[in-house]
Design a protein around this motif. Structure first.
Motif, PDB file in Angstrom:
ATOM      1  N   VAL A 227       0.893  -1.208   0.173  1.00 35.29           N
ATOM      2  CA  VAL A 227       0.052  -0.014   0.085  1.00 35.29           C
ATOM      3  C   VAL A 227       0.879   1.272  -0.115  1.00 35.29           C
ATOM      4  O   VAL A 227       1.760   1.248   0.731  1.00 35.29           O
ATOM      5  N   ALA A 228       0.851   2.232  -1.011  1.00 36.52           N
ATOM      6  CA  ALA A 228       1.501   3.369  -1.031  1.00 36.52           C
ATOM      7  C   ALA A 228       0.646   4.648  -1.274  1.00 36.52           C
ATOM      8  O   ALA A 228      -0.347   4.627  -1.948  1.00 36.52           O
ATOM      9  N   PHE A 229       1.076   5.582  -0.824  1.00 35.69           N
ATOM     10  CA  PHE A 229       0.234   6.844  -0.824  1.00 35.69           C
ATOM     11  C   PHE A 229       0.473   7.570  -2.381  1.00 35.69           C
ATOM     12  O   PHE A 229      -0.397   7.844  -3.220  1.00 35.69           O
ATOM     13  N   ASP A 230       1.405   7.255  -2.940  1.00 34.41           N
ATOM     14  CA  ASP A 230       2.023   7.725  -4.239  1.00 34.41           C
ATOM     15  C   ASP A 230       2.893   6.676  -5.027  1.00 34.41           C
ATOM     16  O   ASP A 230       3.549   5.898  -3.998  1.00 34.41           O
ATOM     17  N   GLY A 231       2.972   6.681  -6.359  1.00 35.59           N
ATOM     18  CA  GLY A 231       3.943   5.938  -6.735  1.00 35.59           C
ATOM     19  C   GLY A 231       3.944   5.738  -8.205  1.00 35.59           C
ATOM     20  O   GLY A 231       3.449   6.677  -9.035  1.00 35.59           O
ATOM     21  N   PRO A 232       4.766   4.945  -9.216  1.00 36.26           N
ATOM     22  CA  PRO A 232       4.857   5.143 -10.394  1.00 36.26           C
ATOM     23  C   PRO A 232       3.404   4.559 -11.260  1.00 36.26           C
ATOM     24  O   PRO A 232       2.446   4.226 -10.674  1.00 36.26           O
ATOM     25  N   ILE A 233       3.510   4.986 -12.492  1.00 40.45           N
ATOM     26  CA  ILE A 233       2.372   4.917 -13.511  1.00 40.45           C
ATOM     27  C   ILE A 233       2.058   3.217 -13.366  1.00 40.45           C
ATOM     28  O   ILE A 233       3.356   2.315 -13.449  1.00 40.45           O
ATOM     29  N   LEU A 234       0.913   2.762 -13.286  1.00 44.17           N
ATOM     30  CA  LEU A 234       0.645   1.527 -12.841  1.00 44.17           C
ATOM     31  C   LEU A 234       1.017   0.420 -13.855  1.00 44.17           C
ATOM     32  O   LEU A 234       1.532  -0.860 -13.732  1.00 44.17           O
ATOM     33  N   GLU A 235       0.853   0.905 -15.225  1.00 45.85           N
ATOM     34  CA  GLU A 235       1.523   0.135 -16.192  1.00 45.85           C
ATOM     35  C   GLU A 235       3.110  -0.400 -16.004  1.00 45.85           C
ATOM     36  O   GLU A 235       3.422  -1.574 -16.123  1.00 45.85           O
ATOM     37  N   ASN A 236       3.674   0.517 -15.567  1.00 50.38           N
ATOM     38  CA  ASN A 236       5.217   0.427 -15.375  1.00 50.38           C
ATOM     39  C   ASN A 236       5.420  -0.522 -14.140  1.00 50.38           C
ATOM     40  O   ASN A 236       6.342  -1.361 -13.982  1.00 50.38           O
ATOM     41  N   LEU A 237       4.540  -0.150 -13.092  1.00 52.49           N
ATOM     42  CA  LEU A 237       4.564  -0.977 -11.924  1.00 52.49           C
ATOM     43  C   LEU A 237       4.168  -2.668 -12.141  1.00 52.49           C
ATOM     44  O   LEU A 237       4.799  -3.463 -11.660  1.00 52.49           O
TER      45      LEU A 237
END
Length: 258
Positions: free
Chosen positions: A160-170
């Motif tokens: 669980v993260a507040f913010d992060g990378p573009i989901l496709e990249n993740l």
């Protein structure tokens, strides 16, 4: 009429607001991280039954092998003996047999974090979970997960993260980390509150599930209701978790004499 969506939308705003306040208030990276971990633990404590214990620390098996430090540990509070507890900050050592899930909480998830988190998941899920009284139980429960039956509930692993990378990249980074790893030892699902979730679906891309199966693929779901979706998918398994009686005697060395 108030609905679950209304409630969880308000909770999501509260949680993200708390995380954002922590990001703005603290300059030190460690302090920010601890604030986010506390916010996630509070959310779970407020929205899961008391029968599910919530702590952070490490998980141990009967041979003394241990997990990495885990931000959030969900365990069966009614059947799990706690081997070490620092009540001041809920830091605990918990036998793996009682663990339901672990969650890693991040202020901002980076793609470079995934290999380390994937290894953390693999270590936790590789611990020996044999210290049960299963053979002596008159009533036995079977759990179906990861495409097969288990005599005891296997530990889950989420991000669980507040913010992060573009989901496709993740999703791509998660796929790379999954190469050669059995499905039951992988990161099960990831939630980036500001973007959505990366979960699992069947090979045709239909349906969505917290856990992978032998023919599943990762599915990106961009949504403003990421916390609600994560909670629903996670709860499907966490709320059904059944932990057999734990044999804490099995943790004693064979040569131990009272």
């Amino acid at each position: 009429m108030t609905t679950l969506v209304d409630i969880m939308t308000a909770v999501s705003r509260q949680l993200t607001g708390s995380m954002e306040a922590s990001r703005q208030s603290f300059e030190h990276h460690l302090t920010k991280g601890e604030a986010v971990e506390n916010a996630v633990r509070k959310f779970l404590r407020d929205h899961l039954p008391d029968s599910i214990g919530i702590a952070h620390g490490q998980v141990i098996d009967r041979h003394g092998s241990m997990s990495k430090q885990l931000d959030v540990i969900l365990y069966d509070a009614q059947r799990t003996p706690i081997l070490f507890s620092d009540e001041a900050d809920e830091n605990r050592i918990i036998p793996v047999e009682g663990v339901i899930a672990a969650i890693e909480a991040k202020t901002k998830l980076q793609l470079s974090d995934i290999p380390t988190l994937a290894e953390s998941a693999r270590i936790l899920k590789s611990l020996d979970r044999s210290a049960y009284y299963i053979e002596e139980s008159l009533i036995q429960h079977v759990t179906y997960a990861y495409g097969k039956e288990w005599n005891a509930f296997p530990p889950l692993y989420f991000i669980v993260a507040f913010d992060g990378p573009i989901l496709e990249n993740l999703s791509g980074e998660l796929n790379a980390a999954n190469v050669g790893i059995p499905i039951h030892q992988r990161i099960d699902m990831s939630c980036v509150l500001q973007r959505g979730i990366v979960a699992n679906s069947d090979s045709n891309g239909s349906g969505i599930d917290a856990l992978p199966s032998p023919d599943s693929i990762l599915r990106v779901c961009e949504t403003k209701n990421s916390l609600l979706l994560f909670y629903i998918l996670m709860s499907r398994y966490v709320l059904q978790a059944n932990v057999p009686p734990i044999s804490i005697q099995s943790y004693l060395p064979s040569e131990f004499i009272f």
